[in-house]
Design a protein around this motif. Structure first.
Motif, mmCIF file in Angstrom:
data_model
loop_
_atom_site.group_PDB
_atom_site.id
_atom_site.type_symbol
_atom_site.label_atom_id
_atom_site.label_comp_id
_atom_site.label_asym_id
_atom_site.label_seq_id
_atom_site.Cartn_x
_atom_site.Cartn_y
_atom_site.Cartn_z
ATOM 1 N N ARG A 5 41.700 53.260 62.101
ATOM 2 C CA ARG A 5 40.654 53.919 61.779
ATOM 3 C C ARG A 5 41.358 55.424 62.553
ATOM 4 N NH1 ARG A 5 35.634 54.533 65.995
ATOM 5 N NH2 ARG A 5 37.445 52.695 67.052
ATOM 6 N N ARG A 6 41.533 56.968 61.814
ATOM 7 C CA ARG A 6 41.447 58.117 62.571
ATOM 8 C C ARG A 6 39.885 58.922 62.710
ATOM 9 N NH1 ARG A 6 44.640 56.168 58.453
ATOM 10 N NH2 ARG A 6 46.785 56.358 58.086
ATOM 11 N N LEU A 22 42.166 61.425 67.887
ATOM 12 C CA LEU A 22 42.359 59.607 68.094
ATOM 13 C C LEU A 22 42.999 58.302 66.378
ATOM 14 C CD1 LEU A 22 39.889 60.102 69.732
ATOM 15 C CD2 LEU A 22 40.560 57.813 70.741
ATOM 16 N N ALA A 23 43.818 57.812 66.907
ATOM 17 C CA ALA A 23 44.358 56.491 66.444
ATOM 18 C C ALA A 23 44.205 55.344 66.891
ATOM 19 C CB ALA A 23 45.528 56.772 64.938
ATOM 20 N N VAL A 24 43.442 54.440 65.693
ATOM 21 C CA VAL A 24 43.002 52.767 66.176
ATOM 22 C C VAL A 24 43.440 52.101 65.901
ATOM 23 C CG1 VAL A 24 40.945 51.416 67.446
ATOM 24 C CG2 VAL A 24 40.372 53.692 67.362
ATOM 25 N N PRO A 102 41.363 61.104 56.783
ATOM 26 C CA PRO A 102 41.944 61.475 57.739
ATOM 27 C C PRO A 102 43.092 61.762 58.014
ATOM 28 C CG PRO A 102 40.284 60.422 58.513
ATOM 29 C CD PRO A 102 40.475 59.987 57.261
ATOM 30 N N PRO A 103 43.871 62.455 58.712
ATOM 31 C CA PRO A 103 45.550 62.460 59.092
ATOM 32 C C PRO A 103 45.517 61.145 59.934
ATOM 33 C CG PRO A 103 44.786 64.340 59.561
ATOM 34 C CD PRO A 103 43.247 63.405 58.743
ATOM 35 N N PRO A 104 46.556 60.979 60.359
ATOM 36 C CA PRO A 104 47.244 60.469 61.614
ATOM 37 C C PRO A 104 47.153 61.339 63.162
ATOM 38 C CG PRO A 104 49.311 60.946 60.453
ATOM 39 C CD PRO A 104 47.585 61.695 59.839
ATOM 40 N N ALA A 105 47.075 60.470 64.319
ATOM 41 C CA ALA A 105 46.949 61.467 65.473
ATOM 42 C C ALA A 105 48.795 62.041 65.640
ATOM 43 C CB ALA A 105 46.816 60.695 66.860
#
Length: 134
Positions: A5-6, A22-24, A102-105
């Motif tokens: 999840r980003r 954030l990236a979870v 959405p893109p990565p952290a």
């Protein structure tokens, strides 16, 4: 299938560029750490100018992910290393063709030089893989 999840929470400023704050990674996923990739082709030769090096670097990242059965959607975090701040707009333009939304952290650093003086760009990455512990 579990997914990373980003997102950008309302409590932080809106990103200037393409990245998520954030990236979870959900439980049950393993992390895949990808060492620094540069614009080197399979034969070891270096792609030409900064745009070519950035494109080749992202192609190498995709090949590294594919070796684990993954694609860019598995990316959790990226770190960019550029030798010239003037190259940031080129990076922003090129990366849009490779990254999910959405893109990565992401973190970007401007450095004095990389290991080889002909390298103009490098990245490292963390990805998440479902269903394995190692």
């Amino acid at each position: 299938m579990m997914a990373v999840r980003r997102y950008n929470p309302d409590t932080l400023h809106a990103p200037a560029g393409q990245y998520s704050h954030l990236a979870v990674v959900p439980g049950g996923m393993s992390l895949v750490f990808i060492a620094g990739q540069v614009g080197a082709r399979l034969d070891g030769s270096l792609a030409g100018d900064i745009e070519a090096q950035i494109r080749q670097t992202f192609e190498n990242l995709l090949k590294a992910l594919a070796a684990e059965g993954l694609d860019a959607n598995a990316l959790v975090q990226l770190t960019y290393y550029l030798t010239d701040k003037a190259h940031v707009p080129i990076l922003r333009e090129v990366r849009q063709t490779y990254l999910p939304d959405p893109p990565p952290a992401t973190t970007a650093l401007i450095v004095a030089s990389l290991m080889d003086d002909t390298w103009l760009f490098e990245l490292d990455a963390v990805a998440a893989k479902s269903g394995e512990s190692g």
